[in-house]
Write a protein that holds these residues in place. Sequence first.
Motif, PDB file in Angstrom:
ATOM      1  N   UNK A 192      10.539 -11.279  14.845  1.00 30.46           N
ATOM      2  CA  UNK A 192      10.876 -10.824  13.492  1.00 30.46           C
ATOM      3  C   UNK A 192      10.072  -9.570  13.164  1.00 30.46           C
ATOM      4  N   UNK A 193      10.723  -8.388  13.122  1.00 32.98           N
ATOM      5  CA  UNK A 193      10.025  -7.145  12.757  1.00 32.98           C
ATOM      6  C   UNK A 193       9.747  -7.073  11.263  1.00 32.98           C
ATOM      7  N   UNK A 194       8.694  -6.341  10.905  1.00 32.85           N
ATOM      8  CA  UNK A 194       8.407  -6.065   9.504  1.00 32.85           C
ATOM      9  C   UNK A 194       9.363  -4.986   9.010  1.00 32.85           C
ATOM     10  N   UNK A 195      10.114  -5.253   7.961  1.00 34.39           N
ATOM     11  CA  UNK A 195      11.117  -4.266   7.517  1.00 34.39           C
ATOM     12  C   UNK A 195      10.517  -2.968   7.004  1.00 34.39           C
ATOM     13  N   UNK A 196       9.249  -2.962   6.593  1.00 30.45           N
ATOM     14  CA  UNK A 196       8.627  -1.763   6.037  1.00 30.45           C
ATOM     15  C   UNK A 196       7.970  -0.883   7.090  1.00 30.45           C
ATOM     16  N   UNK A 197       8.077  -1.268   8.376  1.00 32.77           N
ATOM     17  CA  UNK A 197       7.401  -0.559   9.468  1.00 32.77           C
ATOM     18  C   UNK A 197       8.330   0.442  10.141  1.00 32.77           C
ATOM     19  N   UNK A 198       7.732   1.327  10.944  1.00 34.42           N
ATOM     20  CA  UNK A 198       8.529   2.212  11.790  1.00 34.42           C
ATOM     21  C   UNK A 198       9.379   1.387  12.740  1.00 34.42           C
ATOM     22  N   UNK A 199       8.782   0.361  13.334  1.00 36.04           N
ATOM     23  CA  UNK A 199       9.548  -0.524  14.211  1.00 36.04           C
ATOM     24  C   UNK A 199      10.745  -1.103  13.473  1.00 36.04           C
ATOM     25  N   UNK A 200      10.503  -1.574  12.231  1.00 34.47           N
ATOM     26  CA  UNK A 200      11.585  -2.178  11.459  1.00 34.47           C
ATOM     27  C   UNK A 200      12.698  -1.212  11.133  1.00 34.47           C
ATOM     28  N   UNK A 216      -7.281   0.667  12.903  1.00 31.61           N
ATOM     29  CA  UNK A 216      -6.213   1.618  12.642  1.00 31.61           C
ATOM     30  C   UNK A 216      -4.831   1.128  13.034  1.00 31.61           C
ATOM     31  N   UNK A 217      -4.736  -0.069  13.592  1.00 33.22           N
ATOM     32  CA  UNK A 217      -3.445  -0.618  14.011  1.00 33.22           C
ATOM     33  C   UNK A 217      -2.957  -1.661  13.009  1.00 33.22           C
ATOM     34  N   UNK A 218      -1.649  -1.759  12.906  1.00 34.34           N
ATOM     35  CA  UNK A 218      -1.024  -2.737  12.016  1.00 34.34           C
ATOM     36  C   UNK A 218      -0.036  -3.559  12.838  1.00 34.34           C
ATOM     37  N   UNK A 219      -0.095  -4.878  12.703  1.00 32.61           N
ATOM     38  CA  UNK A 219       0.878  -5.748  13.368  1.00 32.61           C
ATOM     39  C   UNK A 219       2.206  -5.651  12.626  1.00 32.61           C
ATOM     40  N   UNK A 220       3.292  -5.407  13.365  1.00 34.20           N
ATOM     41  CA  UNK A 220       4.579  -5.143  12.714  1.00 34.20           C
ATOM     42  C   UNK A 220       5.708  -6.049  13.197  1.00 34.20           C
ATOM     43  N   UNK A 221       5.409  -7.042  14.012  1.00 35.89           N
ATOM     44  CA  UNK A 221       6.403  -8.050  14.390  1.00 35.89           C
ATOM     45  C   UNK A 221       5.668  -9.271  14.916  1.00 35.89           C
ATOM     46  N   UNK A 222       6.297 -10.428  14.741  1.00 36.19           N
ATOM     47  CA  UNK A 222       5.676 -11.683  15.154  1.00 36.19           C
ATOM     48  C   UNK A 222       6.720 -12.596  15.780  1.00 36.19           C
ATOM     49  N   UNK A 223       6.259 -13.430  16.705  1.00 40.30           N
ATOM     50  CA  UNK A 223       7.072 -14.536  17.193  1.00 40.30           C
ATOM     51  C   UNK A 223       6.942 -15.702  16.217  1.00 40.30           C
TER      52      UNK A 223
END
Length: 236
Positions: free
Chosen positions: A155-163, A186-193
């Motif tokens: 599940x990607x974070x919708x507010x991220x570049x990945x999302x 400086x890193x942000x987690x942007x998706x999780x299992x």
Amino acid sequence: MSTPPLIGVTTYLTRARWGVAWDLPAALLPADYPRYVQRAGGLAVMLPPDDPGTAAAVIRRLDGLILAGGEDLDPALYGAEPHPRAGAPVPERDRWELALLTAALDQDVPVLGICRGMQLMNVHAGGTLCQHLPDVVGHDEHNPRAGAFAEHLVKPSPSSLLGSLVPDPGDVATHHHQSVDRLGEGLVATAFASDGTVEALERAGGFVVGVQWHPEARGDVRLVEGLVSAAAGCRR
């Protein structure tokens, strides 16, 4: 017509067999990686382990960088003792890829880390790894069988570049027994299992994205299209 962006892809350094009788050390990269870059309109070039002192010069000639999957990182890099299930480290590859990543960040070259590549990005930023994920999540669904990809939901974070590139939850190709533990600076987690495992991370500013899964194995070009597009826009 302008030349397509040149995307460097890191490689294994391992013993391999091919042809009738060849059995030698080899710089090795699964063919899915260059095909992945090519399908997104980039030119792929292999980056086997080399003198880390040359990394900045190499990056100056590239438009983008993919840190490919592969062996476990040396746990000494994040101050840990080896877990009994940890694989043998490949120091030449670790040093080379850390130097490439440093140079890419210094020169604002877009970066995509895949599996080991994402883990290396986290360690580079001062983070740590869980050396054997089943110890934490209680199952082996991220890597149930050696030499074969499995699938699980991410599940990607919708507010991220990945999302913005991969907006919807979906099944991904997985093959890893290690994972991000403490997130690097400086890193942000942007998706999780679904079990809470960090499946993606990114750094603000520019295209610096890591994913724990293997998009190249399922032909999902959305991430690499984002990399190639960013590489085309950042040409110096």
